[in-house]
Scaffold this motif. Structure first.
Motif, PDB file in Angstrom:
ATOM      1  N   GLY A   1       0.812  -1.217   0.000  1.00 22.43           N
ATOM      2  CA  GLY A   1       0.000   0.000   0.000  1.00 22.43           C
ATOM      3  C   GLY A   1       0.843   1.263   0.000  1.00 22.43           C
ATOM      4  N   THR A   2       1.909   1.252   0.780  1.00 18.25           N
ATOM      5  CA  THR A   2       2.770   2.427   0.871  1.00 18.25           C
ATOM      6  C   THR A   2       3.486   2.686  -0.447  1.00 18.25           C
ATOM      7  N   ILE A   3       3.994   1.643  -1.073  1.00 19.54           N
ATOM      8  CA  ILE A   3       4.689   1.810  -2.363  1.00 19.54           C
ATOM      9  C   ILE A   3       3.709   2.234  -3.442  1.00 19.54           C
ATOM     10  N   GLU A   4       2.518   1.641  -3.438  1.00 13.96           N
ATOM     11  CA  GLU A   4       1.519   2.035  -4.435  1.00 13.96           C
ATOM     12  C   GLU A   4       1.130   3.504  -4.264  1.00 13.96           C
ATOM     13  N   GLN A   5       0.970   3.931  -3.023  1.00 14.53           N
ATOM     14  CA  GLN A   5       0.635   5.337  -2.776  1.00 14.53           C
ATOM     15  C   GLN A   5       1.785   6.240  -3.195  1.00 14.53           C
ATOM     16  N   PHE A   6       3.008   5.850  -2.895  1.00 13.77           N
ATOM     17  CA  PHE A   6       4.190   6.655  -3.220  1.00 13.77           C
ATOM     18  C   PHE A   6       4.397   6.781  -4.727  1.00 13.77           C
ATOM     19  N   THR A   7       4.227   5.673  -5.446  1.00 12.92           N
ATOM     20  CA  THR A   7       4.507   5.670  -6.885  1.00 12.92           C
ATOM     21  C   THR A   7       3.285   5.997  -7.734  1.00 12.92           C
ATOM     22  N   GLY A   8       2.095   5.785  -7.181  1.00 13.87           N
ATOM     23  CA  GLY A   8       0.883   5.960  -7.977  1.00 13.87           C
ATOM     24  C   GLY A   8       0.616   4.790  -8.904  1.00 13.87           C
ATOM     25  N   ASN A   9       1.356   3.696  -8.734  1.00 17.16           N
ATOM     26  CA  ASN A   9       1.201   2.502  -9.574  1.00 17.16           C
ATOM     27  C   ASN A   9       0.860   1.293  -8.723  1.00 17.16           C
ATOM     28  N   LYS A  10       0.076   0.374  -9.292  1.00 20.71           N
ATOM     29  CA  LYS A  10      -0.232  -0.883  -8.623  1.00 20.71           C
ATOM     30  C   LYS A  10       0.997  -1.788  -8.683  1.00 20.71           C
ATOM     31  N   ILE A  11       1.185  -2.576  -7.624  1.00 20.62           N
ATOM     32  CA  ILE A  11       2.250  -3.575  -7.601  1.00 20.62           C
ATOM     33  C   ILE A  11       1.647  -4.896  -8.047  1.00 20.62           C
TER      34      ILE A  11
ATOM     35  N   VAL B   1      29.254 -16.810 -12.588  1.00 17.97           N
ATOM     36  CA  VAL B   1      27.976 -17.262 -12.048  1.00 17.97           C
ATOM     37  C   VAL B   1      27.318 -16.204 -11.176  1.00 17.97           C
ATOM     38  N   ALA B   2      28.090 -15.419 -10.440  1.00 15.14           N
ATOM     39  CA  ALA B   2      27.511 -14.392  -9.575  1.00 15.14           C
ATOM     40  C   ALA B   2      26.702 -13.393 -10.389  1.00 15.14           C
ATOM     41  N   LEU B   3      27.213 -12.995 -11.543  1.00 12.91           N
ATOM     42  CA  LEU B   3      26.470 -12.060 -12.387  1.00 12.91           C
ATOM     43  C   LEU B   3      25.217 -12.733 -12.926  1.00 12.91           C
ATOM     44  N   TRP B   4      25.332 -13.974 -13.342  1.00 14.03           N
ATOM     45  CA  TRP B   4      24.186 -14.731 -13.849  1.00 14.03           C
ATOM     46  C   TRP B   4      23.091 -14.771 -12.786  1.00 14.03           C
ATOM     47  N   THR B   5      23.457 -15.070 -11.544  1.00 14.94           N
ATOM     48  CA  THR B   5      22.498 -15.107 -10.453  1.00 14.94           C
ATOM     49  C   THR B   5      21.910 -13.717 -10.219  1.00 14.94           C
ATOM     50  N   GLY B   6      22.757 -12.680 -10.276  1.00 11.19           N
ATOM     51  CA  GLY B   6      22.287 -11.318 -10.101  1.00 11.19           C
ATOM     52  C   GLY B   6      21.271 -10.927 -11.153  1.00 11.19           C
ATOM     53  N   ILE B   7      21.494 -11.365 -12.380  1.00  8.09           N
ATOM     54  CA  ILE B   7      20.543 -11.086 -13.455  1.00  8.09           C
ATOM     55  C   ILE B   7      19.211 -11.749 -13.139  1.00  8.09           C
ATOM     56  N   GLY B   8      19.258 -12.994 -12.690  1.00  5.82           N
ATOM     57  CA  GLY B   8      18.035 -13.714 -12.356  1.00  5.82           C
ATOM     58  C   GLY B   8      17.268 -13.047 -11.243  1.00  5.82           C
ATOM     59  N   ILE B   9      17.966 -12.659 -10.192  1.00 10.65           N
ATOM     60  CA  ILE B   9      17.317 -11.989  -9.073  1.00 10.65           C
ATOM     61  C   ILE B   9      16.765 -10.649  -9.527  1.00 10.65           C
ATOM     62  N   GLY B  10      17.532  -9.927 -10.337  1.00 10.77           N
ATOM     63  CA  GLY B  10      17.077  -8.637 -10.853  1.00 10.77           C
ATOM     64  C   GLY B  10      15.803  -8.777 -11.672  1.00 10.77           C
ATOM     65  N   LEU B  11      15.750  -9.810 -12.510  1.00 10.77           N
ATOM     66  CA  LEU B  11      14.544 -10.028 -13.308  1.00 10.77           C
ATOM     67  C   LEU B  11      13.354 -10.364 -12.416  1.00 10.77           C
ATOM     68  N   ALA B  12      13.594 -11.124 -11.363  1.00 12.70           N
ATOM     69  CA  ALA B  12      12.513 -11.454 -10.438  1.00 12.70           C
ATOM     70  C   ALA B  12      12.002 -10.200  -9.740  1.00 12.70           C
ATOM     71  N   LEU B  13      12.914  -9.307  -9.340  1.00 10.68           N
ATOM     72  CA  LEU B  13      12.514  -8.075  -8.675  1.00 10.68           C
ATOM     73  C   LEU B  13      11.782  -7.136  -9.620  1.00 10.68           C
ATOM     74  N   VAL B  14      12.223  -7.088 -10.871  1.00 13.11           N
ATOM     75  CA  VAL B  14      11.572  -6.208 -11.839  1.00 13.11           C
ATOM     76  C   VAL B  14      10.107  -6.573 -11.984  1.00 13.11           C
ATOM     77  N   SER B  15       9.807  -7.873 -11.953  1.00 10.01           N
ATOM     78  CA  SER B  15       8.414  -8.298 -12.127  1.00 10.01           C
ATOM     79  C   SER B  15       7.519  -7.785 -11.008  1.00 10.01           C
ATOM     80  N   VAL B  16       8.076  -7.550  -9.832  1.00 11.18           N
ATOM     81  CA  VAL B  16       7.304  -7.051  -8.703  1.00 11.18           C
ATOM     82  C   VAL B  16       6.842  -5.619  -8.961  1.00 11.18           C
ATOM     83  N   PHE B  17       7.686  -4.807  -9.580  1.00 13.46           N
ATOM     84  CA  PHE B  17       7.400  -3.384  -9.740  1.00 13.46           C
ATOM     85  C   PHE B  17       6.739  -3.035 -11.069  1.00 13.46           C
ATOM     86  N   ARG B  18       6.455  -4.015 -11.879  1.00  9.33           N
ATOM     87  CA  ARG B  18       5.789  -3.737 -13.164  1.00  9.33           C
ATOM     88  C   ARG B  18       4.350  -3.325 -12.923  1.00  9.33           C
TER      89      ARG B  18
END
Length: 110
Positions: A33-43, A91-108
């Protein structure tokens, strides 16, 4: 590497939490709720996932975050990301990319 819109929004949320103690309390108590109010976008969180915000600003405590395991077989990479992996990126970068993609989906936006 260019900073994405999602990364910019994340940085703004963290800065606001550092600057505004009430916002930080609200963010911990009701992150969506706080992020949605702050950004004006649904999570767009899948129904079986929960967004948890932990206050890690206490300098006397060292935190270790164990992220969820990412199934790299299910990730869809951009041509640039595929090029980095094909070029021998570790591998660390590969994992970072995966985690980053997972996080991006939350904020779309929906």
């Amino acid at each position: 590497m260019e900073i994405t819109q999602e990364q910019k929004v994340y940085a703004q949320i963290v800065q606001k939490a550092w600057d505004d103690s009430q916002f930080k309390k609200d963010l911990i108590a009701n992150p969506v709720g706080t992020i949605e109010q702050f950004t004006g976008n649904k999570i767009n969180l899948p129904g079986d996932q929960t967004l948890v915000v932990k206050d890690q600003t206490d300098e006397s405590i060292v935190y270790l975050n164990i992220p969820r395991k990412v199934n790299v077989d299910e990730l869809e990479l951009t041509d640039e990301q595929l090029e980095m992996v094909a070029g021998g990126t570790d591998v660390a970068l590969w994992t970072g990319i995966g985690i980053g993609l997972a996080l991006v989906s939350v904020f779309r936006e929906k």
